[in-house]
Design a protein around this motif. Structure first.
Motif, mmCIF file in Angstrom:
data_model
loop_
_atom_site.group_PDB
_atom_site.id
_atom_site.type_symbol
_atom_site.label_atom_id
_atom_site.label_comp_id
_atom_site.label_asym_id
_atom_site.label_seq_id
_atom_site.Cartn_x
_atom_site.Cartn_y
_atom_site.Cartn_z
ATOM 1 N N TYR A 10 0.838 -1.215 0.000
ATOM 2 C CA TYR A 10 0.000 0.000 0.000
ATOM 3 C C TYR A 10 0.869 1.260 0.000
ATOM 4 O O TYR A 10 0.598 2.225 -0.712
ATOM 5 N N GLU A 32 -5.968 -13.171 -0.492
ATOM 6 C CA GLU A 32 -5.723 -13.315 -1.937
ATOM 7 C C GLU A 32 -6.632 -12.409 -2.762
ATOM 8 O O GLU A 32 -6.173 -11.769 -3.716
ATOM 9 N N LEU A 33 -7.910 -12.358 -2.410
ATOM 10 C CA LEU A 33 -8.849 -11.547 -3.187
ATOM 11 C C LEU A 33 -8.463 -10.075 -3.118
ATOM 12 O O LEU A 33 -8.435 -9.364 -4.134
ATOM 13 N N GLU A 34 -8.142 -9.613 -1.925
ATOM 14 C CA GLU A 34 -7.739 -8.214 -1.752
ATOM 15 C C GLU A 34 -6.503 -7.905 -2.586
ATOM 16 O O GLU A 34 -6.430 -6.860 -3.243
ATOM 17 N N LEU A 71 -5.439 -9.344 -5.270
ATOM 18 C CA LEU A 71 -5.780 -9.325 -6.703
ATOM 19 C C LEU A 71 -6.490 -8.034 -7.074
ATOM 20 O O LEU A 71 -6.261 -7.462 -8.141
ATOM 21 N N GLN A 72 -7.363 -7.577 -6.186
ATOM 22 C CA GLN A 72 -8.117 -6.357 -6.492
ATOM 23 C C GLN A 72 -7.251 -5.105 -6.382
ATOM 24 O O GLN A 72 -7.336 -4.202 -7.204
ATOM 25 N N GLU A 73 -6.410 -5.064 -5.353
ATOM 26 C CA GLU A 73 -5.637 -3.845 -5.084
ATOM 27 C C GLU A 73 -4.350 -3.764 -5.909
ATOM 28 O O GLU A 73 -3.912 -2.682 -6.281
ATOM 29 N N PRO A 117 -3.303 -5.723 -8.892
ATOM 30 C CA PRO A 117 -3.364 -6.720 -9.978
ATOM 31 C C PRO A 117 -2.105 -6.744 -10.832
ATOM 32 O O PRO A 117 -1.766 -7.786 -11.402
#
Ligand code: FES
Length: 318
Positions: free
Chosen positions: A128, A152-154, A156-158, A160
């Motif tokens: 970040y 993992e989802l975060e 990928l979203q933040e 990529p």
């Protein structure tokens, strides 16, 4: 030194992959928490006797909450399992203010972040920060099996463009490869690694073998198997004017405690730095995973919870 503790409430708990509970902490009042920089950790106080360190894994721009990833690790000394099993949403706990022994290098032009398992937590905070600074980085997340990791989802979203997943059972092509990432040697590249001890040692030793100096290789151990035994020696506390003998199976901290000299400790395995003390005379036998190579070779400080002496006698600033 008295450590100031902060009362916080667990405002959310989410159980994610690989036995990781993601906890959000905030002041009961909702007021701001002390700010932190990427790589920082807090002590979580568990009952009267347990203190465990956890990296802050959230975005440091979030002023009102901290986020931790807690691994249900049956091989830990008990604190993490207790925290994982017992802490619930709405519970009040005590934490220390953030401390940072794992900061980002201000002058890095390129960065590789390598997180193994739960070692991803400080890397997320770093990602970040690097993104907000507009600095190039890669975020490598190594886990056993696809879909078994937390966050993992975060990621990928933040991130990529920056995140790369590596799975132990995913085939040779996608495995984390220090050789591919670190060679040829790049004076502008800084490497950060956190995770299981074997993973960290492997990454660090590869970086060293490719001639990366310690200023470019940054790490933070969560735990370590440390052999605290060795030849007996003597420790003189210059301020207290007390001399203790440290036996073959004993530690300096235990020997001092028996003589009434209290040393603040936390991890008791040489990873957190709480017990680091100045050495005035003698040569330490460093067993910790906290001091840098340069700090070790200076021989003017040591971790009293695990390190010993190469000389017959040490004089310490206590
Ligand atoms: S108590 Fe953590 S390094 Fe000694």
């Amino acid at each position: 030194m008295t450590i100031k503790l902060i009362d916080v409430v667990i405002t959310a708990r989410e159980d994610q992959g690989a036995g990781i509970a993601v906890l959000e902490l905030a002041r009961p009042s909702g007021d701001e928490l002390p700010r932190f920089d990427a790589g920082a950790h807090i002590d979580v106080h568990i009952g009267d006797n347990f203190i465990r360190q956890y990296s802050l894994s959230g975005n440091s721009e979030n002023k009102n909450s901290y986020r931790l990833g807690v691994l249900n690790d049956p091989n830990s000394r008990g604190g993490s399992v207790k925290l994982y099993q017992e802490f619930k949403k709405g519970q009040l706990i005590k934490i220390s203010e953030p401390r940072n022994h794992f900061p980002l290098a201000a002058d890095a032009k390129k960065t590789i972040l390598a997180g193994g398992g739960i070692g991803i937590t400080p890397m997320i905070s770093m990602a970040y920060t690097l993104r907000s600074q507009g600095k190039p980085f890669e975020l490598h997340y190594c886990t056993r099996t696809k879909g078994a990791g937390a966050f993992e989802l975060e990621l990928l979203q933040e991130f990529p463009e920056q995140v790369i997943f590596h799975y132990d059972d995913g085939g040779d092509e996608q495995l984390f490869s220090p050789e591919k990432l670190f060679l040829p040697y790049d004076a502008d590249l800084h490497i950060y690694v956190c995770g299981p001890t074997g993973f960290m040692d492997w990454v660090i030793n590869n970086a060293k073998s490719y001639n990366y100096p310690s200023e470019q290789v940054h790490f933070e151990y969560f735990s370590a198997d440390v052999d605290v035994t060795g030849d007996a020696f003597e420790v003189y506390c210059a301020i207290s004017d007390i001399t203790v003998s440290v036996g073959e199976e004993d530690t300096i901290v235990r020997a001092l405690a028996a003589a009434g000299v209290k040393v603040d400790v936390s991890c008791e395995e040489g990873v957190c730095g709480t017990c680091i003390t100045d050495v005035l005379e003698g040569e330490p036998d460093h067993r910790d995973h906290f001091l840098t190579e340069e700090e070790r070779s200076d021989n003017d400080q040591m971790a009293l919870c695990c390190s010993r002496a190469k000389s017959k006698r040490l004089v310490i600033d206590l």
